[in-house]
Design a protein around this motif. Structure first.
Motif, PDB file in Angstrom:
ATOM      1  N   SER A  24     -25.120  -6.075  39.389  1.00 23.22           N
ATOM      2  CA  SER A  24     -24.718  -6.532  40.718  1.00 23.22           C
ATOM      3  C   SER A  24     -24.960  -5.446  41.759  1.00 23.22           C
ATOM      4  O   SER A  24     -25.361  -5.721  42.887  1.00 23.22           O
ATOM      5  CB  SER A  24     -23.247  -6.969  40.730  1.00 23.22           C
ATOM      6  OG  SER A  24     -22.395  -5.878  40.480  1.00 23.22           O
ATOM      7  N   GLN A  72     -22.183 -14.509  46.589  1.00 20.93           N
ATOM      8  CA  GLN A  72     -22.304 -15.082  45.249  1.00 20.93           C
ATOM      9  C   GLN A  72     -22.464 -13.981  44.191  1.00 20.93           C
ATOM     10  O   GLN A  72     -22.058 -14.161  43.045  1.00 20.93           O
ATOM     11  CB  GLN A  72     -23.435 -16.091  45.187  1.00 20.93           C
ATOM     12  CG  GLN A  72     -24.846 -15.568  45.161  1.00 20.93           C
ATOM     13  CD  GLN A  72     -25.866 -16.710  45.194  1.00 20.93           C
ATOM     14  OE1 GLN A  72     -25.753 -17.679  45.944  1.00 20.93           O
ATOM     15  NE2 GLN A  72     -26.910 -16.574  44.395  1.00 20.93           N
ATOM     16  N   ILE A  73     -23.007 -12.828  44.574  1.00 16.84           N
ATOM     17  CA  ILE A  73     -23.045 -11.689  43.641  1.00 16.84           C
ATOM     18  C   ILE A  73     -21.628 -11.225  43.356  1.00 16.84           C
ATOM     19  O   ILE A  73     -21.247 -10.980  42.214  1.00 16.84           O
ATOM     20  CB  ILE A  73     -23.892 -10.532  44.217  1.00 16.84           C
ATOM     21  CG1 ILE A  73     -25.375 -10.932  44.270  1.00 16.84           C
ATOM     22  CG2 ILE A  73     -23.720  -9.265  43.375  1.00 16.84           C
ATOM     23  CD1 ILE A  73     -26.259  -9.932  44.991  1.00 16.84           C
ATOM     24  N   GLU A 115     -25.153 -15.659  35.544  1.00 17.99           N
ATOM     25  CA  GLU A 115     -25.049 -16.028  36.955  1.00 17.99           C
ATOM     26  C   GLU A 115     -25.780 -15.010  37.839  1.00 17.99           C
ATOM     27  O   GLU A 115     -26.424 -15.379  38.823  1.00 17.99           O
ATOM     28  CB  GLU A 115     -23.582 -16.134  37.364  1.00 17.99           C
ATOM     29  CG  GLU A 115     -22.880 -17.346  36.757  1.00 17.99           C
ATOM     30  CD  GLU A 115     -21.425 -17.454  37.181  1.00 17.99           C
ATOM     31  OE1 GLU A 115     -21.036 -16.802  38.176  1.00 17.99           O
ATOM     32  OE2 GLU A 115     -20.668 -18.195  36.528  1.00 17.99           O
ATOM     33  N   LEU A 116     -25.692 -13.735  37.482  1.00 15.55           N
ATOM     34  CA  LEU A 116     -26.415 -12.711  38.244  1.00 15.55           C
ATOM     35  C   LEU A 116     -27.924 -12.868  38.054  1.00 15.55           C
ATOM     36  O   LEU A 116     -28.698 -12.657  38.993  1.00 15.55           O
ATOM     37  CB  LEU A 116     -25.976 -11.318  37.803  1.00 15.55           C
ATOM     38  CG  LEU A 116     -24.553 -10.904  38.207  1.00 15.55           C
ATOM     39  CD1 LEU A 116     -24.209  -9.544  37.612  1.00 15.55           C
ATOM     40  CD2 LEU A 116     -24.404 -10.857  39.727  1.00 15.55           C
ATOM     41  N   ALA A 144     -19.792 -13.702  41.061  1.00 14.55           N
ATOM     42  CA  ALA A 144     -20.395 -13.997  39.752  1.00 14.55           C
ATOM     43  C   ALA A 144     -19.449 -13.617  38.618  1.00 14.55           C
ATOM     44  O   ALA A 144     -18.776 -12.589  38.672  1.00 14.55           O
ATOM     45  CB  ALA A 144     -21.717 -13.258  39.602  1.00 14.55           C
ATOM     46  N   ASN A 145     -19.410 -14.458  37.588  1.00 16.70           N
ATOM     47  CA  ASN A 145     -18.530 -14.225  36.448  1.00 16.70           C
ATOM     48  C   ASN A 145     -19.279 -13.872  35.175  1.00 16.70           C
ATOM     49  O   ASN A 145     -18.659 -13.632  34.139  1.00 16.70           O
ATOM     50  CB  ASN A 145     -17.682 -15.477  36.187  1.00 16.70           C
ATOM     51  CG  ASN A 145     -16.682 -15.728  37.296  1.00 16.70           C
ATOM     52  OD1 ASN A 145     -16.002 -14.813  37.746  1.00 16.70           O
ATOM     53  ND2 ASN A 145     -16.610 -16.964  37.755  1.00 16.70           N
ATOM     54  N   GLU A 160     -29.445 -15.679  37.555  1.00 18.03           N
ATOM     55  CA  GLU A 160     -29.841 -16.818  38.387  1.00 18.03           C
ATOM     56  C   GLU A 160     -30.003 -16.398  39.842  1.00 18.03           C
ATOM     57  O   GLU A 160     -30.919 -16.847  40.536  1.00 18.03           O
ATOM     58  CB  GLU A 160     -28.799 -17.934  38.265  1.00 18.03           C
ATOM     59  CG  GLU A 160     -28.814 -18.638  36.918  1.00 18.03           C
ATOM     60  CD  GLU A 160     -27.706 -19.674  36.795  1.00 18.03           C
ATOM     61  OE1 GLU A 160     -27.023 -19.943  37.812  1.00 18.03           O
ATOM     62  OE2 GLU A 160     -27.508 -20.204  35.694  1.00 18.03           O
ATOM     63  N   THR A 161     -29.104 -15.535  40.314  1.00 19.44           N
ATOM     64  CA  THR A 161     -29.207 -15.029  41.686  1.00 19.44           C
ATOM     65  C   THR A 161     -30.467 -14.192  41.845  1.00 19.44           C
ATOM     66  O   THR A 161     -31.175 -14.290  42.862  1.00 19.44           O
ATOM     67  CB  THR A 161     -27.967 -14.191  42.045  1.00 19.44           C
ATOM     68  OG1 THR A 161     -26.802 -15.015  41.957  1.00 19.44           O
ATOM     69  CG2 THR A 161     -28.070 -13.619  43.445  1.00 19.44           C
ATOM     70  N   LYS A 180     -21.878 -22.668  41.868  1.00 21.06           N
ATOM     71  CA  LYS A 180     -21.559 -21.247  41.702  1.00 21.06           C
ATOM     72  C   LYS A 180     -22.592 -20.329  42.361  1.00 21.06           C
ATOM     73  O   LYS A 180     -22.392 -19.123  42.431  1.00 21.06           O
ATOM     74  CB  LYS A 180     -21.420 -20.893  40.229  1.00 21.06           C
ATOM     75  CG  LYS A 180     -22.664 -21.026  39.386  1.00 21.06           C
ATOM     76  CD  LYS A 180     -22.395 -20.516  37.953  1.00 21.06           C
ATOM     77  CE  LYS A 180     -23.627 -20.634  37.068  1.00 21.06           C
ATOM     78  NZ  LYS A 180     -23.855 -21.996  36.600  1.00 21.06           N
ATOM     79  N   ASN A 181     -23.702 -20.895  42.843  1.00 26.28           N
ATOM     80  CA  ASN A 181     -24.693 -20.085  43.562  1.00 26.28           C
ATOM     81  C   ASN A 181     -25.481 -20.994  44.488  1.00 26.28           C
ATOM     82  O   ASN A 181     -25.267 -22.212  44.532  1.00 26.28           O
ATOM     83  CB  ASN A 181     -25.615 -19.339  42.586  1.00 26.28           C
ATOM     84  CG  ASN A 181     -26.273 -20.271  41.580  1.00 26.28           C
ATOM     85  OD1 ASN A 181     -26.778 -21.332  41.936  1.00 26.28           O
ATOM     86  ND2 ASN A 181     -26.247 -19.885  40.307  1.00 26.28           N
TER      87      ASN A 181
END
Length: 577
Positions: free
Chosen positions: A301, A420-421, A429-430, A424-425, A432-433, A475-476
């Motif tokens: 992140s 969204q960073i 997810e990171l 992120a959980n 995907e970002t 979520k993003n």
């Protein structure tokens, strides 16, 4: 909170029960300082990380390097097919030796050992032969690195125990009182216990004091004889638990934050929430997997935010410059006035003049106006220069307005990415970002893009059900786009935090009237999944999905919406009743 000697004893006991007699099937070096040994149904993790050295059985599978490091090849040569003979702890220290029945290059049976030293930044994993001669180590240490001990192939292994500490499992009561008498009298009870005994963490120092009904921070000098007797009694009671392997594996929490963990039940933390585990390995696997994941997420992140913030700061500076240029363009009329006044007064301009005061015939009272001049050019050339500037600014106004709008949209988009960073959980997810930033051209792809599988393209929105209504959260930005523009129907309700980056939230109405309870819960989800999570009450806008349109900038997640209502909700994590 440390992996201490008592925890090591619990792990060694577990390993002797589970992997003793098993054959080593596979060996991988999954990190520069981390080894995985595969047995029939177990995976043994050995780590010499300076931050989190450890040893335990794990359920986690990590990606293996395509090219195995040299130490891995050495381990495979000597230990593949070897059978665990026993696992031994050195006293109560954090040093573990795994002994193997192996075979040499002539196929003759021999003994080899893998030693794990848990010593902070000096931690190591060392392969030895039957005579304790070093075959190799994951961290080679030469004389220039350490004058205390070299760890190199062909050198005999030397165990560095702490000669200033005592083995708590072998001392008697007379030893205990003698140790107390030899300790600094102003040192706290917690530190007295911690500093005098091998393999003790501060948690154990605190625990012995607490069980004796004494404040761990009290100085040793303040104890009377009866209190020393209570301290001695509870010390040996705890050691009996350790000797008898009477372990109670728990992690202790305070508001979901890990405070401590241990294989001994910590009465000193009795007031905290705790989670129990069947084995020390299960406890450690849960704890360190989360810690490793948090560390990896923190690093990833941070790297992503660095890239985004760099672009964000450039855009903010660009916006400031554009707004200055626009202000000048909006005030361009003054340059036409300068040009007209100079054109009517060429005869009054002297060579080398830097400014001239002229009557402004555009005002009723003919106010005097000061006109700056370029002394290097003539009066007519100065007038022509102002006419050109006026024309340029006249044409620039529309262009600047467009550029400002585009830059503001990009700033809004990058702000949403930062949010969204932060929200992120998981690593996924990171990732995907990061993929979104690559698609938008903010980050270069490090390697040839792989074709996404059908599974990678599937989206599973987080779903909540309240009073029979399904509520979905993106979520993003990618999920926000899909949720709002593909998944939601025109009569569904759409929620978003007012004026700040955050998730899109959709309530599937199926044409039914939505209750205030559902609206309030959906609003809380939008608040919690926004940039201002946990910051108190915030305004949430909601409207029918048909009133939500894509933003002209066509950036993922950005929308315009109309005909909305606003509610004020708390931004804490919502819970279903």
């Amino acid at each position: 909170m440390a992996f201490d000697g008592i925890t090591t004893r619990a792990v060694v006991n577990e390993l002797n029960k589970k992997i003793k007699g098993l054959r080593v099937d596979k060996i991988y070096q999954v990190e520069k300082d981390e080894i995985l040994l595969y047995f029939r149904k177990y995976k043994l993790l050995l780590s010499s990380s300076g931050n989190t050295p450890r040893i335990y059985l794990t359920e986690i599978t990590k990606d293996n390097p395509q090219t195995p490091p040299i130490f891995t090849m050495v381990l495979r040569k000597h230990l593949l097919g070897a059978i665990v003979k026993e696992v031994v702890q050195y006293g109560n220290d954090r040093v573990v030796e795994i002994k193997f029945d192996a075979w040499d290059e002539f196929s003759d049976k021999t003994e080899k050992s893998l030693l794990v030293e848990i010593m902070g930044r000096h931690s190591n994993i060392i392969l030895m032969d039957k005579d304790k001669v070093i075959i190799d180590a994951i961290k080679r240490v030469n004389y220039s690195m350490s004058r205390v001990r070299e760890i190199l192939p062909h050198l005999p292994y030397t165990y560095l125990g702490d000669t200033n500490k005592f083995d708590p499992l072998t001392i008697n009561k007379e030893d205990f009182y003698r140790i107390l008498e030899g300790s600094p009298i102003n040192k706290s009870l917690e530190n007295t216990i911690f500093h005098n005994f091998t393999g003790f963490s501060k948690s154990i120092g605190s625990e012995v004091s607490t069980r004796a009904g004494l404040d761990p921070q009290r100085p040793l000098s303040s104890l009377d004889d009866s209190e020393k007797n209570r301290l001695e009694e509870n010390f040996f009671n705890l050691m009996e638990e350790v000797k008898n392997y009477d372990f109670d594996n728990r992690i202790y929490f305070d508001s979901e934050k890990v405070i401590d963990f241990h294989v001994i039940r910590l009465e000193s933390l009795a007031g905290l929430e705790n989670k129990s585990f069947q084995s020390p390995s299960e406890l450690l696997d849960s704890l360190y997997t989360k810690r490793d994941n948090d560390d990896r997420m923190g690093q990833k992140s941070q790297a992503l935010k660095k890239s985004v913030n760099s672009k964000l700061q450039k855009d903010k500076q660009k916006l400031s410059n554009l707004e200055k240029d626009l202000l000048e363009a909006e005030n361009r009329e003054i340059y036409r006035v300068y040009a007209d006044l100079l054109s009517a007064n060429f005869h009054r301009i002297q060579p080398g003049q830097r400014e001239i005061e002229l009557e402004n015939f555009y005002t009723e009272d003919m106010n005097i106006i000061r006109v700056p001049l370029d002394e290097k050019i003539s009066g007519p050339q100065n007038a022509q220069k102002y006419y050109k500037k006026y024309g340029k600014l006249k044409n620039a106004e529309q262009v600047l307005s467009t550029q400002i709008s585009e830059t503001k949209s990009e700033i809004d988009y990058l702000d949403s990415v930062i949010a969204q960073i932060d929200l992120a959980n998981s690593i996924d997810e990171l990732e995907e970002t990061k993929e979104e930033l690559i698609d938008q051209g903010y980050i270069k792809r490090s390697q040839k893009k792989k074709k996404k599988s059908q599974k990678e393209n599937e989206v599973n929105f987080k779903e909540y059900v309240v009073d029979g209504f399904s509520i979905y959260v993106g979520k993003n930005n990618k999920e926000n786009d899909l949720l709002t523009h593909r998944f939601a129907r025109k009569d569904d309700l759409w929620f978003h935090a007012q004026g700040i980056p955050g998730s899109h939230v959709v309530v599937k109405t199926d044409g039914k009237e939505v209750s205030d309870k559902v609206i309030n819960f959906a609003g809380k989800l939008a608040a919690y999944n926004s940039k201002y999570r946990e910051s108190g009450p915030i305004d949430i806008d909601y409207t029918k999905k048909q009133n939500v349109k894509r933003h002209p900038a066509n950036k993922p997640g950005l929308v315009n919406y109309t005909d909305f209502s606003t509610i004020l909700v708390d931004s804490k994590k919502p819970t279903l009743d």
